[in-house]
Scaffold this motif. Structure first.
Motif, PDB file in Angstrom:
ATOM      1  N   TYR A 164       0.829  -1.164  -0.054  1.00 45.21           N
ATOM      2  CA  TYR A 164      -0.124  -0.154  -0.025  1.00 45.21           C
ATOM      3  C   TYR A 164       0.803   1.452   0.095  1.00 45.21           C
ATOM      4  O   TYR A 164       2.052   1.302   0.749  1.00 45.21           O
ATOM      5  N   TYR A 165       0.500   2.383  -0.777  1.00 44.11           N
ATOM      6  CA  TYR A 165       1.061   3.413  -0.788  1.00 44.11           C
ATOM      7  C   TYR A 165       0.510   4.648   0.284  1.00 44.11           C
ATOM      8  O   TYR A 165       1.347   5.505   0.672  1.00 44.11           O
ATOM      9  N   THR A 221      -1.090  -3.130   5.867  1.00 41.27           N
ATOM     10  CA  THR A 221       0.024  -3.086   5.521  1.00 41.27           C
ATOM     11  C   THR A 221       1.002  -4.236   6.099  1.00 41.27           C
ATOM     12  O   THR A 221       1.616  -4.998   5.307  1.00 41.27           O
ATOM     13  N   PHE A 245       1.482  -1.442  -5.856  1.00 37.83           N
ATOM     14  CA  PHE A 245       1.144  -0.513  -4.442  1.00 37.83           C
ATOM     15  C   PHE A 245      -0.477  -0.127  -4.940  1.00 37.83           C
ATOM     16  O   PHE A 245      -0.886   0.544  -5.910  1.00 37.83           O
TER      17      PHE A 245
END
Length: 629
Positions: free
Chosen positions: A369-370, A382, A453
């Motif tokens: 994940y960004y 995350t 991402f």
């Protein structure tokens, strides 16, 4: 090295003389033809250096052919065969009409290759007219809409029914379930303490096996892949763009207009010859908001909008099955609407397929994940994904255990995907099912260290909707692949069955059972009641305490280690709060179990674009697109 053909050279000079492209664009396009192993028209249209209608009308004039718009002068459906749709899409050439006893064929690629294709399929007397690539794509979709809609829904169920989740519970499963409940009820009535102890033993052994198995996976995954990753990176540097195959990218979306610019910009950044990308934005026919947003973006010629006709079940796998019929590539990848894959991902996957041989049917890339630092939930999500994709799945691969695929960034050989009848539209975690089914059919799954991402859920209610669907799909997958236990054993081996039971069954069952054991422990801790003493003889008591303390402590410790590989050490302290994350998991598990009975094929929508990062990501994507234009 590819060079301009005489036809391309003449066409390029003519376009430049007419002022339709600049000399600078012509020179750069000519260089890209060599670098990409492509054609001049594909390069010009992929770069949006010329308007498609202008190009095709000019092309028709150059070859002395008529130009037709298939929207105004449609194809004759009687002349088309569904078995040749892949050929039509690959060659961009399709029978149009019969005129004066002769076949007239419409093409978006007039030239020697088209002439050979036409003569092989419709004889030397066939005539040709020019139309646009987009007209051919739209016309083919319209003609075969009903036929392909039925296939998208029922192909697997009709051709390989035992592998389809359309039947939720088979008669045999219902009989076994009824028998188990009856036996438990009789035992509770006749020998209550003994029966409860027996059930407690079974669940405690299951917990212990689940902890041990996942611990072994993480140990194995922690040392796996390093040598292969270096080999792949080295091989990528040796790749020549001209040797790369056409790559189909499917992007299924539903009511997600806000994140579309992020996706389009991420796909433009892929380090892959643009003219060899076959990108299909897959939208539901009634999703006018997203369709209008896609049209308004003015997407380049490499993008195509696939409109999926309405039918039930309305699921992502059904939409992907429908879009697969129009795919032109040798390989295919699924990306979600909010995905941002690393630019070199496709090239790494091509190398992995080349090194793996014909029996590798899928390559799975990593997900993370960004917006991982946005709130508590994004941090725990995350950590969960880092543990899953960076450690557990590599462990499955090393041990030869069937790998349940992630919902995105899984890359397939299209011929294998079609052989397996693609995704199960009735399974709401179609990716995990396909990974198990692929292994049973003799094809392997490999992992590649390239990350896509995504946007992590920022809302706990939204997260529960998403996770309940995943767990319901795991329940469907377990039911489907446990119908033939002997076949499962023969096709995956003893370790494969063990992995299937603990990885698929353990994921769903632990979420369902945890509240029961938490409740027992909490009640005992608060009241010091002796009511449970008979149910926990000494050996079983020690085993249960070990599972509770050592097992859960182990998972908490592993969550602490999960971010080390990516050097996200700031996330480590949040692993101490994982207990609430497990509570949410149990809520999702019970919700999924209820829906399995009441709404088995319902696709509970996960809403994207809720992150505070989204507005900035969209603005950046729009700026970069404008700068490129």
């Amino acid at each position: 090295m590819f060079q301009l053909t005489a036809s391309d050279s003449w066409t390029g000079d003519f376009l430049a003389e007419q002022g339709l492209i600049s000399l600078k664009q012509l020179n750069e396009a000519s260089d890209l033809v060599g670098d990409w192993g492509s054609t001049l028209p594909d390069v010009l249209l992929a770069r949006s250096w010329i308007d498609a209608d202008v190009y095709y009308t000019t092309l028709a004039s150059r070859f002395g052919m008529d130009f037709v718009r298939l929207g105004d002068q449609p194809l004759d459906p009687a002349l088309l065969s569904p078995d040749l749709v892949a050929d039509y899409m690959r060659e961009l050439t399709v029978p149009w009409r019969e005129r004066n006893g002769r076949m007239v064929v419409a093409t978006a690629r007039p030239g020697p290759e088209a002439i050979v294709f036409v003569r092989e399929n419709w004889g030397p007397s066939a005539e040709m007219v020019v139309t646009s690539k987009r007209d051919i794509q739209t016309a083919i979709q319209k003609v075969f809409s009903e036929h392909f809609t039925h296939a998208a829904v029922f192909d697997l169920a009709e051709q390989d029914p035992v592998m389809s989740a359309q039947t939720v519970f088979t008669p045999g499963q219902l009989f076994v379930g009824w028998g188990g409940i009856t036996a438990a009820a009789a035992g509770l009535a006749l020998w209550p303490v003994f029966t409860l102890i027996a059930l407690n033993v079974l669940m405690s052994i299951f917990y212990l096996g689940n902890f041990v198995f996942k611990g072994i996976l993480i140990w194995a995954g922690g040392t796996h892949q390093h040598i292969r990753n270096r080999e792949i990176e080295s091989a990528v540097r040796m790749l020549r763009d001209e040797d790369l195959p056409i790559y189909t990218v499917l992007v299924p979306m539903f009511r997600e207009p806000d994140v579309l610019p992020i996706l389009a910009n991420a796909l433009r950044k892929l380090d892959y010859p643009t003219s060899k990308l076959d990108i299909k934005i897959v939208l539901e026919e009634g999703d006018d908001e997203t369709i209008d947003a896609a049209v308004a973006l003015g997407l380049e010629g490499i993008f195509e909008i696939i409109r999926v006709p309405p039918s039930q079940p309305q699921t992502k796998p059904k939409a992907c099955n429908y879009a697969l019929k129009f795919a032109r590539g040798e390989y295919l990848v699924i990306f979600d609407a909010e995905d941002k894959p690393e630019p070199d991902q496709l090239k790494k996957v091509v190398v992995a397929f080349q090194q793996g041989g014909d029996k590798v049917g899928c390559v799975q890339c990593r997900l993370n994940y960004y917006n991982r630092d946005e709130n508590w939930l994004t941090r725990l999500f995350t950590l969960d994904y880092a543990l899953w994709f960076d450690l557990m799945l590599p462990g499955l691969e090393k041990l030869g255990v069937p790998i349940p695929l992630g919902g995105t960034s899984n890359h397939f050989r299209i011929d294998v995907l079609r052989e397996l009848r693609a995704w199960d539209p009735f399974n709401v975690t179609e990716d995990a099912d396909l990974g198990i089914r692929m292994t049973q059919k003799g094809y392997g799954v490999r992992l590649v260290a390239s990350t896509t991402f995504e946007e992590a859920n920022v809302s706990q209610s939204n997260w529960v909707r998403q996770r309940s669907r995943w767990i319901k799909g795991y329940m469907q997958t377990f039911l489907v692949h446990s119908r033939r236990p002997i076949h499962l054993w023969r096709s995956t081996g003893a370790l494969g069955v063990l992995g299937f039971v603990f990885f698929i069954g353990g994921t769903m069952l632990s979420g369902l059972l945890n509240p029961l054991f938490w409740g027992i422990f909490g009640l005992w801790a608060v009241t010091r009641t002796t009511v449970f003493n008979d149910l926990f003889p000494p050996v079983l008591l020690y085993l249960s305490l070990f599972n509770l303390l050592a097992g859960n402590g182990l998972f908490m410790f592993l969550m602490m280690l999960a971010p080390f590989r990516r050097n996200w050490l700031e996330l480590t302290p949040f692993s101490l709060t994982v207990i609430w994350y497990w509570v949410l998991m149990s809520i999702a598990a019970w919700k999924g179990a209820w829906q399995l009975v009441t709404r088995p094929f319902y696709w509970e929508k996960t809403h994207h674009g809720l992150s505070r990062h989204t507005a900035g990501e969209v603005a950046q994507a729009v700026r970069e697109q404008q700068a490129q234009a």
